[in-house]
Design a protein around this motif. Sequence first.
Motif, PDB file in Angstrom:
ATOM      1  N   ILE A   1     -16.368  18.325  31.906  1.00 24.66           N
ATOM      2  CA  ILE A   1     -14.918  18.333  32.089  1.00 24.66           C
ATOM      3  C   ILE A   1     -14.234  18.702  30.786  1.00 24.66           C
ATOM      4  N   ASP A   2     -13.313  19.624  30.841  1.00 19.46           N
ATOM      5  CA  ASP A   2     -12.530  20.010  29.683  1.00 19.46           C
ATOM      6  C   ASP A   2     -11.671  18.833  29.267  1.00 19.46           C
ATOM      7  N   PRO A   3     -11.785  18.351  28.007  1.00 18.51           N
ATOM      8  CA  PRO A   3     -11.017  17.180  27.568  1.00 18.51           C
ATOM      9  C   PRO A   3      -9.513  17.376  27.695  1.00 18.51           C
ATOM     10  N   LEU A   4      -9.027  18.611  27.682  1.00 15.99           N
ATOM     11  CA  LEU A   4      -7.596  18.860  27.745  1.00 15.99           C
ATOM     12  C   LEU A   4      -7.045  18.768  29.166  1.00 15.99           C
ATOM     13  N   ARG A   5      -7.901  18.664  30.131  1.00 20.85           N
ATOM     14  CA  ARG A   5      -7.457  18.571  31.519  1.00 20.85           C
ATOM     15  C   ARG A   5      -7.124  17.110  31.817  1.00 20.85           C
ATOM     16  N   LEU A   6      -5.901  16.740  31.498  1.00 14.81           N
ATOM     17  CA  LEU A   6      -5.472  15.351  31.613  1.00 14.81           C
ATOM     18  C   LEU A   6      -5.543  14.846  33.051  1.00 14.81           C
ATOM     19  N   GLY A   7      -5.171  15.693  34.014  1.00 14.60           N
ATOM     20  CA  GLY A   7      -5.221  15.270  35.410  1.00 14.60           C
ATOM     21  C   GLY A   7      -6.629  14.917  35.842  1.00 14.60           C
TER      22      GLY A   7
ATOM     23  N   LYS B   1      -8.155  11.284  37.078  1.00 19.73           N
ATOM     24  CA  LYS B   1      -8.916  11.156  38.327  1.00 19.73           C
ATOM     25  C   LYS B   1     -10.276  10.519  38.070  1.00 19.73           C
ATOM     26  N   ASP B   2     -10.946  10.946  36.987  1.00 21.54           N
ATOM     27  CA  ASP B   2     -12.251  10.387  36.655  1.00 21.54           C
ATOM     28  C   ASP B   2     -12.156   8.890  36.395  1.00 21.54           C
ATOM     29  N   ILE B   3     -11.113   8.480  35.671  1.00 21.88           N
ATOM     30  CA  ILE B   3     -10.937   7.053  35.384  1.00 21.88           C
ATOM     31  C   ILE B   3     -10.709   6.284  36.681  1.00 21.88           C
ATOM     32  N   ARG B   4      -9.874   6.831  37.561  1.00 23.53           N
ATOM     33  CA  ARG B   4      -9.610   6.168  38.845  1.00 23.53           C
ATOM     34  C   ARG B   4     -10.902   5.998  39.646  1.00 23.53           C
ATOM     35  N   LEU B   5     -11.699   7.051  39.695  1.00 25.77           N
ATOM     36  CA  LEU B   5     -12.945   6.983  40.454  1.00 25.77           C
ATOM     37  C   LEU B   5     -13.941   6.021  39.818  1.00 25.77           C
ATOM     38  N   GLU B   6     -13.975   5.984  38.479  1.00 26.57           N
ATOM     39  CA  GLU B   6     -14.861   5.042  37.796  1.00 26.57           C
ATOM     40  C   GLU B   6     -14.480   3.601  38.137  1.00 26.57           C
TER      41      GLU B   6
ATOM     42  N   LEU C   1       0.850  10.930  42.025  1.00 28.72           N
ATOM     43  CA  LEU C   1      -0.461  10.731  41.417  1.00 28.72           C
ATOM     44  C   LEU C   1      -1.417  11.863  41.806  1.00 28.72           C
ATOM     45  N   SER C   2      -1.361  12.276  43.066  1.00 27.56           N
ATOM     46  CA  SER C   2      -2.207  13.361  43.541  1.00 27.56           C
ATOM     47  C   SER C   2      -1.889  14.666  42.811  1.00 27.56           C
ATOM     48  N   LYS C   3      -0.595  14.934  42.631  1.00 32.30           N
ATOM     49  CA  LYS C   3      -0.186  16.163  41.939  1.00 32.30           C
ATOM     50  C   LYS C   3      -0.619  16.138  40.476  1.00 32.30           C
ATOM     51  N   ILE C   4      -0.553  14.956  39.851  1.00 27.25           N
ATOM     52  CA  ILE C   4      -0.994  14.834  38.462  1.00 27.25           C
ATOM     53  C   ILE C   4      -2.493  15.121  38.357  1.00 27.25           C
ATOM     54  N   GLU C   5      -3.263  14.511  39.253  1.00 27.50           N
ATOM     55  CA  GLU C   5      -4.719  14.683  39.207  1.00 27.50           C
ATOM     56  C   GLU C   5      -5.132  16.129  39.480  1.00 27.50           C
ATOM     57  N   ASN C   6      -4.349  16.824  40.287  1.00 28.21           N
ATOM     58  CA  ASN C   6      -4.681  18.205  40.630  1.00 28.21           C
ATOM     59  C   ASN C   6      -4.002  19.217  39.711  1.00 28.21           C
TER      60      ASN C   6
ATOM     61  N   SER D   1       2.677  17.814  35.157  1.00 30.39           N
ATOM     62  CA  SER D   1       2.259  17.080  33.971  1.00 30.39           C
ATOM     63  C   SER D   1       2.928  15.714  33.981  1.00 30.39           C
ATOM     64  N   PRO D   2       2.176  14.661  33.683  1.00 30.67           N
ATOM     65  CA  PRO D   2       2.771  13.315  33.698  1.00 30.67           C
ATOM     66  C   PRO D   2       3.731  13.122  32.527  1.00 30.67           C
TER      67      PRO D   2
END
Length: 207
Positions: free
Chosen positions: A23-29, A33-38, A57-62, A66-67
């Motif tokens: 995962i690209d570290p700059l992809r904040l969304g 999402k990864d944190i939520r799934l973890e 939240l869905s739009k941020i993850e996708n 930008s949040p």
Amino acid sequence: MGKSTLDDNPALVLTQESQENNIDPLRLGQRIKDIRLELGLTLEEASQKTGLARSTLSKIENEQISPTFQAMQKLAHGLDIGMPQLFEPPKKMVATGRRDITLAQQGKPHPTSTYEHELLATQLSGKKMTPFKTRVRAREFEEYGDWVRHDGEEFLLVLEGSVMLYTEFYEPITLHVGDSVYYDANMGHVLTSVSDSDALILWVTAK
């Protein structure tokens, strides 16, 4: 000589599996999402915890929006994590707690003209090793018609009988019960049984 076939190389069949996605570290969304799934949270559950609308939240993850800083605060507070965690490069996760038991004689059969393979641990995907037991039926090098080659490194342990190991850059060597060898599988290699009965070996191929 230079090619190999899938038939003589079950490792090639099993190692063509899903690969890790970095995962690209700059992809904040994606990071959110990864944190939520973890944490094992659904979008709805994360929405309730953070106070952010599920659609937002869905739009941020996708990566559709930008949040805002306020949204980031709500995410950190609601998910009970520090704000810096949202910006940290994701750490490579090491699989823990996985296992796949293969009972005796319950492996997946994969017979060929020269080998009778029994594939082991076939339920796990993304393995770094591919183990299998093999009954060596070939008696002559000429039965192969070509060297066997494939990516990775390989470990071989003789369980029953004796085998002759032919490798492209070394003299042939006879291996008996308990003998083992580790080699680069890109190097041409074949096995023949030199005992009265077909030899049995354990093979482990590593990516």
